[in-house]
Design a protein around this motif. Structure first.
Motif: not given
Length: 383
Positions: A201-217
């Motif tokens: 649950h913590i990992f999924m909640r981190a994904l929006p920010k993480l993927m915005r900042e890393r557009p190629n990830a």
């Protein structure tokens, strides 16, 4: 491996048993759990009596005390030395139970304490007759009561670092046909099942920010839809529940749920991953964390007791507060932005695993020493 696939043991025998009844129809979950353990103990007892009648008498018995199977073996072979695998000892406070306020048990804490006491009862019944215990980590060993802790030796199961290693030519192919290699920005998350105990649950909640900042990830999520630990969700699966929270903020073409995968694919995936994310409640440490480190992958992990034992923050990995998704995203981004630091940390992580957890050079020799010392001990009477 299944029991029938196991390699033969010199001077040993292989016995299989079939359990046709696993529990009662009782509506009381406490009763069902205890009866299942008693049934396993009974069936194993009958198999052991048969072996004894055939003349088989072991010098040493080693087993897992948690499910009841080994409860009566000392009654059959009182002359044998007895060692137990100390995986985890449940307590109502201080470890996994009620660690996460989002899923805190409702009701009287006395009830929770009694439930934990019953869950640990089978293990307690082993203490008087066990010469020694073996536990993979200090954290796990330290969950055991003082009355038995001094008989536990900490030796990890071991990581095959000759097979789990950096692979510059590693690659995996997605269902779409796209192949990912070390040149891609791959972030991995692995659990047997995708559930709160392992911080899904913590990992999924981190994904929006993480993927915005890393557009190629690209994010590869490994794990099933069931429950290994803790309670099941009220409906559906934990995977769908927490994906549903954030799916509207994600580019799902870059998020890949791959389910449970074959081990050889897993080793390739760890070698491809640039950053591996691992979280856990204060509970049993997963092999996958040490395997990621052995693969030469940089790790970002929750700052919980099992991880504090194996990761030095800033040296062999990065730690973040378990309940801080933004902190998780920031730590992952910091490593992806700094290749030299990431490479250095990954190399040190592998060195640490080789020095402390390697199967061939560390764990197996120490396990053999432990078995020898167990063999030389005086047998204790059955309880």
């Amino acid at each position: 491996m299944t029991m029938n696939d196991a390699a033969p043991i010199p001077n040993g025998v292989t016995a299989t048993r079939s359990i046709s009844r696993h529990g009662s129809d009782s509506k009381d979950s406490w009763a069902r759990d205890m009866e299942a353990k008693v049934i396993r103990a009974h069936v194993t007892l009958e198999s052991a009596v048969g072996l004894r009648q055939e003349g088989y008498v072991p010098d040493v018995i080693v087993g897992h005390p948690g499910w009841g199977d080994t409860l009566f073996l000392k009654n059959v072979w009182p002359e044998a030395r007895f060692g137990i695998y100390c995986e985890f000892f449940y307590e109502a406070q201080g470890t996994d139970i009620n660690f996460d306020p989002e899923f805190k048990s409702a009701g009287d804490p006395i009830i929770a304490d009694c439930r934990a006491k019953l869950k640990a009862l089978t293990q307690r019944l082993h203490f008087p007759m066990a010469n020694a215990g073996i536990s993979p980590t200090n954290f796990q060993a330290d969950t055991y009561p003082d009355e038995f802790r001094d008989r536990i030796t900490v030796i990890h199961d071991g990581i095959d670092t000759r097979n789990i290693r950096p692979r510059p030519d590693a690659g995996i192919q997605l269902g779409s046909g796209k192949r990912l290699t070390r040149q891609d920005e791959v972030i991995t998350f692995v659990a047997r099942n995708l559930e709160p105990y392992r911080g899904y649950h913590i990992f999924m909640r981190a994904l929006p920010k993480l993927m915005r900042e890393r557009p190629n990830a690209r994010v590869i999520i490994v794990g099933g839809n069931g429950v290994s630990y803790g309670a099941a969700p009220p409906e559906g699966s934990w995977r769908e529940r927490f994906l549903g929270e954030v799916v509207g903020e994600l580019d799902m073409s870059r998020v890949h749920f791959v389910g449970n995968i074959p081990y050889d694919v897993f080793t390739q995936l760890m070698a491809v991953s640039k950053v591996h994310v691992y979280l856990t409640y204060p509970f049993v440490l997963s092999w996958s964390l040490l395997e990621a480190m052995a693969s030469g992958t940089a790790v970002v992990a929750s700052d919980t007791a099992p991880l504090q034992e194996v990761i030095s923050h800033g040296e062999t990995g990065l730690l973040f507060p378990f309940f801080d998704p933004d902190g998780l995203a920031a730590q992952v981004c910091s490593l992806l932005e700094d290749e030299p630091r990431r490479a250095s940390m990954a190399a040190k992580a592998r060195e640490h695993v080789i020095a402390n957890y390697d199967l061939t050079t560390v764990s197996l020799p120490r396990q053999m020493e432990w078995l020898q010392s167990l063999y030389e001990a005086e047998p204790l009477p059955p309880f």
